[in-house]
Design an enzyme around this catalytic site. Structure first.
Site, PDB file in Angstrom:
ATOM      1  N   PRO A   2       4.905   2.300   5.548  1.00 16.63           N
ATOM      2  CG  PRO A   2       5.482   4.531   5.348  1.00 16.63           C
ATOM      3  CD  PRO A   2       5.980   3.227   5.860  1.00 16.63           C
ATOM      4  CD  GLU A   3       0.916  -1.826   2.928  1.00 20.59           C
ATOM      5  OE1 GLU A   3      -0.023  -2.096   2.168  1.00 20.59           O
ATOM      6  OE2 GLU A   3       1.339  -2.622   3.790  1.00 20.59           O
TER       7      GLU A   3
END
Ligand SMILES: [Zn+2]
Length: 275
Positions: A2-3
């Protein structure tokens, strides 16, 4: 992994279910998930805390809790970094925990906040000094401190390849592999170009590209790819990321996959020629 847009999406999604709730108890099911304090202290300190606000900084999910003691002014924050495979969701308190649940926070209203993490790289901090964890992070790319002029100057203070520098969270916070490849393609910059070779005009283009891809990622609820999060649809709008052999959306040249700084990297060899 996840960014920024994925963590932002999770924070926005969970916020209405969390704000105003009281944490009744904590079930720490994998003690190494907790970076600080000790499990015993953690359970004591978090019990009875009220969730005041839900935010995000870089790739950290943050619960702002009520004051330690009334009138003391000192308040705890619960920071969660999802790393490779972490996910957060709400479940009914009566439901049995699942195998990869690492932390279960029982809330008022018969709900629980679950931190589930298959690969166990995720971490949780309970601290009255969140800056101890977040202090070394670079500016927030959607924040007011991130300006084209700042980016140009900061790139010129270093002599590093562009992509590894953009992935460095102490340089700029929140970008990972996907959004970096997408930004560099929009800005027509090669991932191995030297940071101090970038012109002011190119820095302006890169600044605009970074904001554009992050905003689009958030608008599409992030990307559902190679991790447990399954809510987003930005993966359907990738320009280069994970599109090796497919045509560049600008010039139809085949997208090429390279390894830059040990990371899989996707470019259009025509649009992003090395300077
Ligand atoms: Zn192209």
């Amino acid at each position: 992994m996840p960014e920024l847009p994925e963590v932002e999406t999770i924070a926005r999604k969970l916020e209405p279910d969390l704000v105003g709730k009281t944490i009744k108890s904590a079930d720490l099911r994998w003690s190494r998930t907790l970076a600080t304090p000790s499990p015993k202290k953690f359970k004591e300190q978090i019990q009875g805390q009220k969730i005041k606000e839900v935010t995000r900084r870089a790739k950290y999910f943050i619960l702002h809790l009520s004051s330690l003691r009334p009138g003391s002014g000192q308040a705890f924050s619960l920071l969660i970094h999802l790393r490779m495979s972490g996910d957060l969701y709400i479940r009914n308190s009566t439901t049995q925990p699942e195998k990869h649940d690492r932390l279960v926070l029982k809330l008022s209203g018969n709900k629980s906040l679950i931190f589930n993490d298959t690969r166990k790289f995720g971490r949780v901090w309970l601290t009255a000094n969140p800056e101890n964890v977040l202090g070394r992070l670079g500016p927030e790319p959607l924040g007011k401190d991130f300006t084209p002029q700042w980016l140009y100057s900061a790139l010129h203070e270093k002599h590093r390849q562009l992509k590894p520098l953009l992935l460095d969270q102490t340089f700029l916070a929140g970008l990972g592999n996907i959004y970096t490849d997408e930004s560099l393609h929009i800005a027509k910059l090669h991932p191995v170009a030297a940071s101090d070779s970038v012109t002011l005009k190119q820095a302006e283009a890169l600044h605009e590209a970074i904001r554009r891809v992050l905003k689009e990622g958030i608008r599409r609820n992030g990307a559902s790819i190679d991790w447990v999060y399954r809510g987003g649809e930005f993966q359907n709008y990738f320009r280069v990321y994970d599109r090796e052999g497919e045509p560049c959306p600008v010039c139809r040249t085949k997208i090429r996959r390279l390894i830059v700084g040990q990371r899989s990297t996707h470019i259009c060899p025509k649009c992003q020629s090395v300077r």
